[in-house]
Scaffold this motif. Structure first.
Motif, PDB file in Angstrom:
ATOM      1  N   TRP A  73       2.371 119.109  38.445  1.00  0.00           N
ATOM      2  CA  TRP A  73       0.974 119.798  38.093  1.00  0.00           C
ATOM      3  C   TRP A  73      -0.096 119.022  38.734  1.00  0.00           C
ATOM      4  O   TRP A  73      -1.255 119.057  39.011  1.00  0.00           O
ATOM      5  N   LEU A  74       0.220 117.881  39.718  1.00  0.00           N
ATOM      6  CA  LEU A  74      -0.570 116.795  40.287  1.00  0.00           C
ATOM      7  C   LEU A  74      -0.854 117.389  41.926  1.00  0.00           C
ATOM      8  O   LEU A  74      -1.794 116.689  42.242  1.00  0.00           O
ATOM      9  N   GLY A  75      -0.627 118.601  42.175  1.00  0.00           N
ATOM     10  CA  GLY A  75      -1.131 118.888  43.448  1.00  0.00           C
ATOM     11  C   GLY A  75      -2.495 118.982  43.707  1.00  0.00           C
ATOM     12  O   GLY A  75      -3.275 118.623  44.565  1.00  0.00           O
ATOM     13  N   GLN A 188       1.278 118.478  49.316  1.00  0.00           N
ATOM     14  CA  GLN A 188       1.947 119.403  50.047  1.00  0.00           C
ATOM     15  C   GLN A 188       3.557 119.699  49.454  1.00  0.00           C
ATOM     16  O   GLN A 188       3.617 120.717  49.313  1.00  0.00           O
ATOM     17  N   ALA A 189       4.414 118.425  49.345  1.00  0.00           N
ATOM     18  CA  ALA A 189       5.579 118.668  48.801  1.00  0.00           C
ATOM     19  C   ALA A 189       5.752 119.338  47.334  1.00  0.00           C
ATOM     20  O   ALA A 189       6.322 119.921  47.223  1.00  0.00           O
ATOM     21  N   ILE A 190       4.587 118.766  46.591  1.00  0.00           N
ATOM     22  CA  ILE A 190       4.670 119.054  45.172  1.00  0.00           C
ATOM     23  C   ILE A 190       4.407 120.543  45.126  1.00  0.00           C
ATOM     24  O   ILE A 190       5.071 121.349  44.226  1.00  0.00           O
ATOM     25  N   ASN A 191       3.177 120.715  45.865  1.00  0.00           N
ATOM     26  CA  ASN A 191       2.993 122.611  45.688  1.00  0.00           C
ATOM     27  C   ASN A 191       3.978 123.300  46.211  1.00  0.00           C
ATOM     28  O   ASN A 191       4.214 124.402  45.569  1.00  0.00           O
ATOM     29  N   GLY A 192       4.667 122.739  47.320  1.00  0.00           N
ATOM     30  CA  GLY A 192       5.729 123.514  47.757  1.00  0.00           C
ATOM     31  C   GLY A 192       6.918 123.622  46.734  1.00  0.00           C
ATOM     32  O   GLY A 192       7.401 124.743  46.562  1.00  0.00           O
ATOM     33  N   HIS A 193       7.211 122.676  46.082  1.00  0.00           N
ATOM     34  CA  HIS A 193       8.336 122.715  45.082  1.00  0.00           C
ATOM     35  C   HIS A 193       7.843 123.666  44.030  1.00  0.00           C
ATOM     36  O   HIS A 193       8.727 124.142  43.256  1.00  0.00           O
ATOM     37  N   ILE A 207      -2.501 127.813  40.994  1.00  0.00           N
ATOM     38  CA  ILE A 207      -2.691 126.692  39.947  1.00  0.00           C
ATOM     39  C   ILE A 207      -3.246 125.375  40.556  1.00  0.00           C
ATOM     40  O   ILE A 207      -4.185 124.766  39.763  1.00  0.00           O
ATOM     41  N   SER A 208      -2.768 125.051  41.837  1.00  0.00           N
ATOM     42  CA  SER A 208      -3.154 123.673  42.223  1.00  0.00           C
ATOM     43  C   SER A 208      -4.556 123.753  42.523  1.00  0.00           C
ATOM     44  O   SER A 208      -5.444 122.909  42.232  1.00  0.00           O
ATOM     45  N   PHE A 209      -5.210 124.895  43.132  1.00  0.00           N
ATOM     46  CA  PHE A 209      -6.444 124.947  43.662  1.00  0.00           C
ATOM     47  C   PHE A 209      -7.460 124.909  42.185  1.00  0.00           C
ATOM     48  O   PHE A 209      -8.456 124.389  42.202  1.00  0.00           O
ATOM     49  N   PHE A 210      -7.189 125.760  41.294  1.00  0.00           N
ATOM     50  CA  PHE A 210      -7.804 125.762  40.086  1.00  0.00           C
ATOM     51  C   PHE A 210      -7.882 124.417  39.300  1.00  0.00           C
ATOM     52  O   PHE A 210      -9.187 123.902  38.833  1.00  0.00           O
ATOM     53  N   ILE A 211      -7.037 123.645  39.462  1.00  0.00           N
ATOM     54  CA  ILE A 211      -6.844 122.172  38.705  1.00  0.00           C
ATOM     55  C   ILE A 211      -7.910 121.323  39.656  1.00  0.00           C
ATOM     56  O   ILE A 211      -8.843 120.670  39.136  1.00  0.00           O
ATOM     57  N   GLY A 212      -7.813 121.536  40.941  1.00  0.00           N
ATOM     58  CA  GLY A 212      -8.764 120.783  41.773  1.00  0.00           C
ATOM     59  C   GLY A 212     -10.155 121.172  41.641  1.00  0.00           C
ATOM     60  O   GLY A 212     -11.207 120.434  41.554  1.00  0.00           O
ATOM     61  N   THR A 213     -10.492 122.524  41.281  1.00  0.00           N
ATOM     62  CA  THR A 213     -11.926 123.132  40.996  1.00  0.00           C
ATOM     63  C   THR A 213     -12.350 122.483  39.730  1.00  0.00           C
ATOM     64  O   THR A 213     -13.697 121.828  39.928  1.00  0.00           O
TER      65      THR A 213
END
Length: 315
Positions: A73-75, A188-193, A207-213
């Motif tokens: 979930w770190l992306g 990029q690797a984490i999000n791809g996986h 999910i990645s963008f929401f956490i970043g937001t």
């Protein structure tokens, strides 16, 4: 494979437009962090609609969340670190190093991730062709980015001013610049996986963008302690809101491309697209950016980068 390489190239080109768009937006709202928050919110809404359309849901099941390692979930966290660090690096180490050090970190870390198979990626052997290609690509980046900027008197004077009489502090920021690039490659690797595990690229990107937001809004509130005013937002142009769409589109493409062509090649093709886009933006002054004529070194650098990618694929 060529299709995914082309997708990453185009995505990088689109992403290069995000920076001048968000720069103009930050001028309007008087804060790069508020501008970044607006960009993330727009991108999250876009990816949310995309995820609902493609997969019918936004979030994974509780069972999936409980069975996955925390790093998956770190992306989004790494994406925010990359964004905020670039804002902080610019006045500390200057324009050239702020551009080049994260790029070098991305290329090196992306190659290591593929070589060792980290973050669920398939292992890619570090052959002599691949190593040579990476070195040629790095030289191409240096020629395309560093050489033209080092010959620009205004950039040289600015960089010299911000680094004068603070060598120890500058060294620390330089190391952080490389680490920021490492984080971008990991993202990029984490999000791809994550996309492969969910069997849904759109859901992983959301999910990645929401956490970043959530994180960038918190950062903006802590630093600026305010929200953008209605008066500020009314002075924006329609294209000032495109930054989030471009950033989220890039993220979506990387989630698609990484499982297909690897983290390293996805990063490299994206970087070539970004450099090409940046050169064209400066050439034509798009998005109210300052015009700067293309020079032969930039063309030579792009050619070298493409040759490097060609050598990397000779495996």
């Amino acid at each position: 494979m060529l299709m995914f390489m082309l997708m990453a190239l185009i995505a990088g080109f689109l992403l290069s437009n995000q920076s001048p768009i968000n720069t103009d937006l930050s001028r309007i709202v008087n804060s790069p962090f508020i501008a970044g928050s607006i960009s993330f919110v727009v991108g999250t809404l876009f990816l949310g609609i995309l995820a609902l359309t493609m997969s019918g849901r936004l979030t994974p099941s509780i069972g999936f969340i409980q069975t996955q390692p925390m790093w998956i979930w770190l992306g989004g966290v790494l994406g925010v670190i990359y964004l905020t660090s670039n804002i902080l690096l610019f006045p500390k180490i200057g324009a050239i190093q702020t551009t080049i050090l994260p790029i070098l970190g991305q290329i090196v870390m992306g190659s290591i991730i593929d070589w060792l198979g980290w973050f669920g990626t398939a292992k890619v052997a570090m052959t002599p062709w691949r190593l040579t290609g990476i070195m040629v690509l790095v030289v191409g980046v240096l020629v395309a980015v560093v050489l033209p900027n080092s010959r620009n008197r205004d950039i040289r004077q600015f960089d010299s001013a911000v680094t004068h009489n603070q060598r120890t502090a500058v060294a620390g920021w330089q190391i952080w610049g490389v680490i920021v690039g490492v984080f971008a490659a990991m993202q990029q690797a984490i999000n791809g996986h994550l996309g492969a595990l969910l069997n849904s690229t759109s859901q992983a990107a959301f999910i990645s963008f929401f956490i970043g937001t959530i994180l960038i809004i918190i950062v903006a509130l802590l630093i600026d302690r305010r929200l953008p005013t209605i008066r500020e937002l009314k002075t924006t142009q329609p294209w000032n809101w495109l930054g989030g769409l471009l950033g989220s589109s890039f993220l979506f493409v990387t989630v698609v491309a990484v499982p297909q062509i690897g983290t390293g090649l996805t990063i490299m093709m994206g970087l070539i697209g970004q450099i090409i886009g940046s050169i064209l933006i400066q050439q034509f002054g798009w998005w109210r950016s300052i015009k700067q004529q293309m020079v032969p070194a930039q063309v030579l650098g792009i050619v070298l980068m493409l040759v490097g990618v060609g050598l990397i694929k000779m495996i």
